[in-house]
Design a protein around this motif. Structure first.
Motif, mmCIF file in Angstrom:
data_model
loop_
_atom_site.group_PDB
_atom_site.id
_atom_site.type_symbol
_atom_site.label_atom_id
_atom_site.label_comp_id
_atom_site.label_asym_id
_atom_site.label_seq_id
_atom_site.Cartn_x
_atom_site.Cartn_y
_atom_site.Cartn_z
ATOM 1 N N HIS A 163 23.243 19.265 13.056
ATOM 2 C CA HIS A 163 23.564 17.898 12.628
ATOM 3 C C HIS A 163 23.729 16.965 13.815
ATOM 4 N N ASP A 164 24.547 17.399 14.781
ATOM 5 C CA ASP A 164 24.937 16.488 15.855
ATOM 6 C C ASP A 164 23.877 16.357 16.947
ATOM 7 N N LEU A 165 23.143 17.431 17.237
ATOM 8 C CA LEU A 165 22.167 17.399 18.322
ATOM 9 C C LEU A 165 20.750 17.200 17.794
ATOM 10 N N LEU A 166 20.256 18.210 17.095
ATOM 11 C CA LEU A 166 18.867 18.159 16.661
ATOM 12 C C LEU A 166 18.637 17.067 15.619
ATOM 13 N N GLY A 167 19.574 16.912 14.695
ATOM 14 C CA GLY A 167 19.414 15.869 13.678
ATOM 15 C C GLY A 167 19.320 14.490 14.293
ATOM 16 N N SER A 168 20.166 14.241 15.282
ATOM 17 C CA SER A 168 20.126 12.933 15.940
ATOM 18 C C SER A 168 18.829 12.744 16.717
ATOM 19 N N SER A 169 18.365 13.801 17.390
ATOM 20 C CA SER A 169 17.107 13.696 18.134
ATOM 21 C C SER A 169 15.939 13.422 17.198
ATOM 22 N N LEU A 170 15.880 14.113 16.070
ATOM 23 C CA LEU A 170 14.797 13.906 15.104
ATOM 24 C C LEU A 170 14.867 12.512 14.487
ATOM 25 N N ALA A 171 16.085 12.032 14.234
ATOM 26 C CA ALA A 171 16.229 10.682 13.691
ATOM 27 C C ALA A 171 15.700 9.645 14.677
ATOM 28 N N ALA A 172 15.998 9.855 15.966
ATOM 29 C CA ALA A 172 15.503 8.922 16.980
ATOM 30 C C ALA A 172 13.978 8.994 17.092
ATOM 31 N N ILE A 173 13.416 10.197 16.994
ATOM 32 C CA ILE A 173 11.958 10.346 17.031
ATOM 33 C C ILE A 173 11.320 9.609 15.859
ATOM 34 N N LEU A 174 11.903 9.768 14.693
ATOM 35 C CA LEU A 174 11.366 9.109 13.499
ATOM 36 C C LEU A 174 11.411 7.590 13.656
ATOM 37 N N LEU A 175 12.506 7.088 14.203
ATOM 38 C CA LEU A 175 12.638 5.651 14.419
ATOM 39 C C LEU A 175 11.543 5.138 15.359
ATOM 40 N N ARG A 176 11.325 5.846 16.462
ATOM 41 C CA ARG A 176 10.330 5.416 17.443
ATOM 42 C C ARG A 176 8.913 5.489 16.860
ATOM 43 N N CYS A 177 8.646 6.541 16.087
ATOM 44 C CA CYS A 177 7.312 6.661 15.487
ATOM 45 C C CYS A 177 7.040 5.527 14.503
ATOM 46 N N GLU A 178 8.042 5.211 13.690
ATOM 47 C CA GLU A 178 7.885 4.093 12.749
ATOM 48 C C GLU A 178 7.659 2.787 13.504
ATOM 49 N N LEU A 215 28.900 10.534 21.044
ATOM 50 C CA LEU A 215 28.155 9.292 21.238
ATOM 51 C C LEU A 215 26.800 9.360 20.529
ATOM 52 N N ARG A 216 26.114 10.475 20.636
ATOM 53 C CA ARG A 216 24.817 10.608 19.968
ATOM 54 C C ARG A 216 24.963 10.430 18.458
ATOM 55 N N GLU A 217 25.962 11.079 17.869
ATOM 56 C CA GLU A 217 26.170 10.977 16.423
ATOM 57 C C GLU A 217 26.582 9.556 16.026
ATOM 58 N N ALA A 218 27.420 8.923 16.848
ATOM 59 C CA ALA A 218 27.870 7.565 16.537
ATOM 60 C C ALA A 218 26.700 6.582 16.535
ATOM 61 N N VAL A 219 25.821 6.687 17.527
ATOM 62 C CA VAL A 219 24.669 5.786 17.600
ATOM 63 C C VAL A 219 23.714 6.043 16.437
ATOM 64 N N THR A 220 23.538 7.314 16.098
ATOM 65 C CA THR A 220 22.694 7.633 14.938
ATOM 66 C C THR A 220 23.233 6.969 13.684
ATOM 67 N N ASN A 221 24.543 6.985 13.505
ATOM 68 C CA ASN A 221 25.148 6.370 12.322
ATOM 69 C C ASN A 221 25.028 4.845 12.344
ATOM 70 N N ALA A 229 30.958 8.784 9.898
ATOM 71 C CA ALA A 229 32.366 8.480 9.883
ATOM 72 C C ALA A 229 32.696 7.515 8.777
ATOM 73 N N VAL A 230 33.945 7.532 8.373
ATOM 74 C CA VAL A 230 34.397 6.667 7.293
ATOM 75 C C VAL A 230 34.251 5.213 7.709
ATOM 76 N N GLY A 231 33.711 4.420 6.832
ATOM 77 C CA GLY A 231 33.609 2.999 7.103
ATOM 78 C C GLY A 231 32.289 2.563 7.670
ATOM 79 N N ALA A 232 31.423 3.484 8.017
ATOM 80 C CA ALA A 232 30.141 3.112 8.596
ATOM 81 C C ALA A 232 29.080 2.951 7.539
ATOM 82 N N GLY A 233 29.498 2.785 6.309
ATOM 83 C CA GLY A 233 28.533 2.630 5.252
ATOM 84 C C GLY A 233 28.002 3.934 4.745
ATOM 85 N N VAL A 234 28.731 5.031 5.000
ATOM 86 C CA VAL A 234 28.273 6.345 4.568
ATOM 87 C C VAL A 234 29.318 6.963 3.667
#
Length: 727
Positions: free
Chosen positions: A510-525, A604-610, A660-665
């Motif tokens: 969740h915290d490492l690979l999930g964030s990396s894949l989310a960033a890859i997806l963002l850049r590809c889009e 920090l990685r998880e926070a930025v992903t959120n 985290a609570v309050g981040a719209g999740v």
């Protein structure tokens, strides 16, 4: 299990029984029995094992035969020689020792010699088995964790690993053939989405086997709301599918309580009994017992063969109770709690001792009374063997009656039988009750001997023999029980290691690979929407990020983490900028211990992903400060509460995210729990705050004073907004 180290307890039990044997002969006038006992301790005492030499049985033989031939001691003392020989490669020599006893002494003493030999051999071997099982527990635990790590690695490399390889290959193809970039990037985006969804599904699957992460998250949420939390865990893990459903119920109840903003006390309790696992959550923050959010969980519980109920007291205490069938016994590593070798040895020796003592009693009974005496002894033997499996009060009552009542008929010949009762008594009750009861059995024997008019030495001998017989029974059964308890504890440790390995993999996914894949997806889009030149720059960045994601996959598979707070800050600046978020980074920390650096970098990685997935942020501030004997990381953004505003960006995986609570999740999900757990291991803490559309996540971790150094603030190059908040 006793507070005394188990191997030491096993040695003490064996030593006490051997001392009892020696005491019988010492009281009969043979002080050399004490020497034989001292030599016997070489086999059970670790400090004396260096004296285990071929001469040891010879020394024992010299002492014991001197006592028999020189001082007229009973040939039963030769049991020390026979027992020692059975423990060595020279065990066949125990047969000539038994034959010599038969030549020298009467039949009942020969039986005693054989029984003493068998008991010495059995208790010594059982004590050694206890030590072996105790010493192997850590190795088994490590092996179970390593096996689970390899299984996870194979599973992830087969799925997500191939997905990353496909992404990297597609990006290279798009760079080499710009004319086909649009079509290739469409396939790359699809692969990135599937990989991200696979990573989240795998994390959820590993996490679902345990209720512990959700309890950690619930405790953090309730504590942040100012509530007093009590947790009573009465289950063992892994829980399998039941864990996922119970985690869902706990999450929904706690989120509902926090949302009301009136909860002050909360109890979270789990109980495993009678083939079920029960979760009970009680809190004082409810206004009604009706909670529509629990309707689906109640339906799922019913489908699983359990149930969910709610109850609200007049004082406003809400109780939510969920009962599910207990998980199958094979959820953890397969390690049998039973030790067939130890159990068979214990029972075989117990039966042999019982038959031997019974034979001694029958030898002293008049011939015309032999049949009823044999019948009574047969009942006692059966009851004794039953006592191996637990406390049977009816059997104890029958044995008590048969131990004393027949004395009226058989007289002195029956005075050795009460020892059969002392053993089960010592096994059936706690020590504070068992020993006084055993004393009562000894006193009963002494009183019976006095009433029969026996001399004082004979009365003392029968009384002490009653205790020794009881200790023999107790020692044989108790040591087998210790082996079983150790194997059960070892199995529990192995299960815990497997669960911890799965939770580690879930956190890292969740915290490492999930964030990396989310960033890859963002850049590809993003690359799909840019002109060729700018798209090429983005794809080059995607290729580098894919390499980083492959490194993250190795970490998830059990490799060493190489997450750095400074590196993650630079990556965050780049990813936020690519998403159109104005980023300001101000780091005021120096060198950090590796585990603190990795933990804060992961936060920090998880926070930025959120920020990217769950808000419509336009500004984000990342800061670190040295304070309170540690380092504080803060991530602030605007646009909170309008998650999903980035369309097909990082949230495009098709799986609702965590944060985290309050981040719209959704509150109380894996993100908060993972980060809370990571920081708690270091003695740190996680906090969240929201003011309108502004959200802040903070993390604090302790750092030794000599490693915290204030560094200059770092701001974007050429940025004239240094030190100024973005909103």
């Amino acid at each position: 299990m006793s507070r005394v180290p188990v191997p030491r307890l096993a040695r003490v039990i064996a030593g006490v029984v051997f001392a009892g044997f020696a005491a019988v002969y010492v009281l009969a006038g043979s002080p050399l029995a004490a020497v034989a006992f001292g030599l016997q301790l070489v086999h059970v005492s670790p400090g004396l094992r260096r004296f285990r030499r071929p001469w040891l049985p010879a020394a024992q033989a010299l002492v014991c035969y001197t006592a028999v031939l020189g001082f007229g001691t009973s040939v039963g003392i030769l049991g020390f020689v026979g027992g020692s020989l059975l423990l060595t490669r020279a065990w066949p020599l125990a047969v000539p020792v038994a034959v010599s006893a038969a030549v020298i002494g009467p039949a009942d003493s020969v039986i005693s010699m054989v029984l003493v030999s068998l008991v010495i051999y059995g208790l010594t071997r059982l004590a050694e088995r206890v030590e072996e099982v105790h010493a192997a527990r850590l190795a088994l635990t490590m092996a179970a964790a390593a096996e689970e790590r390899l299984r996870i690695a194979a599973e992830l490399n087969d799925g997500i690993g191939r997905g990353l390889a496909g992404i990297a290959g597609g990006v290279r193809l798009a760079l080499d053939r710009p004319e086909n970039a649009g079509e290739v990037l469409g396939e790359v985006v699809g692969a990135a989405r599937r990989s991200l969804a696979d990573a989240r599904a795998a994390a959820a699957g590993y996490r679902a086997t345990s209720l512990t992460p959700e309890v950690t998250t619930a405790r953090a949420m309730l504590a942040a709301a100012g509530a007093e939390v009590e947790v009573r865990a009465g289950h063992t893990e892994p829980l399998g599918p039941a864990g996922a459903l119970l985690a869902t119920v706990l999450r929904e109840v706690v989120v509902g309580a926090v949302r009301q903003n009136t909860v002050r006390k909360c109890l979270i309790e789990t109980v495993a009994a009678h083939g079920t696992i029960r979760l009970r959550v009680v809190h004082d923050g409810a206004r009604t017992a009706d909670d529509e959010g629990l309707a689906e969980s109640a339906r799922q519980a019913a489908l699983a063969g359990g149930g969910l109920s709610t109850d609200l007291t007049a004082e406003g205490w809400l109780t939510v109770e969920t009962v599910l069938p207990a998980p199958a016994a094979d959820q953890g590593p397969s390690v049998s709690a039973e030790d067939p070798r130890a159990y068979r040895l214990s029972v075989a020796l117990l039966v042999a001792v019982l038959l031997g003592f019974s034979a001694k009693a029958l030898l002293a009974v008049p011939a015309h009374l032999a049949a009823p005496a044999a019948a009574c002894l047969a009942v006692i033997v059966v009851m004794q063997v039953r006592s191996v499996t637990g406390r049977h009060m009816a059997a104890l009552a029958v044995m008590a009656l048969l131990a004393f009542a027949p004395i009226l008929v058989f007289g002195r010949a029956w005075l050795g039988v009460p020892g059969f009762l002392a053993g089960p008594v010592l096994l059936a009750f706690p020590a504070a009750v068992a020993w006084p009861l055993a004393g009562c059995v000894m006193a009963g024997t002494a009183v019976a001997a006095v009433l029969l008019g026996l001399p004082v030495p004979v009365t003392v001998n029968f009384t002490v023999s009653t205790l020794v017989t009881g200790l023999v029974m107790y020692g044989l059964v108790r040591l087998a029980q210790l082996v079983r308890e150790l194997r059960e504890a070892r199995q529990g440790l192995a299960r815990s290691a497997v669960v911890e390995e799965r939770l580690r993999a879930a956190r890292d996914l969740h915290d490492l690979l999930g964030s990396s894949l989310a960033a890859i997806l963002l850049r590809c889009e993003l690359a799909r929407r840019l002109d060729p030149e700018r798209a090429r720059a983005e794809l080059t960045e995607v290729l580098a990020m894919t390499g980083k994601a492959e490194a993250d996959l190795r970490v998830v598979s059990g490799g060493r983490a190489a997450v750095s707070l400074a590196d993650e800050a630079e990556t965050a600046r780049s990813v936020l900028a690519a998403a159109g978020v104005r980023a300001e980074v101000s780091l005021a920390h120096g060198a950090l211990p590796g585990e603190v650096d990795a933990a804060l970098g992961t936060v920090l990685r998880e926070a930025v992903t959120n920020v990217l997935r769950h808000s419509a942020a336009r500004h984000c501030v990342i800061t670190t400060t040295a304070e309170e004997g540690g380092v504080r990381l803060g991530v602030r953004n605007d646009g909170a509460g309008t998650g999903g505003a980035r369309g097909d960006g990082a949230a495009a995986g098709g799986v609702r995210g965590d944060g985290a609570v309050g981040a719209g999740v959704r509150p109380g999900s894996a993100g908060l729990g993972n980060l809370t757990t990571r920081l708690a291991v270091l003695g740190g803490r996680l906090g969240t705050a929201r003011d309108g559309d502004r959200f802040e996540l903070t993390a604090w971790a302790p750092v030794p004073r000599d490693t915290v150094a204030i560094a200059p603030s770092v701001v974007p190059a050429g940025d004239d907004r240094a030190g100024r908040a973005p909103y």
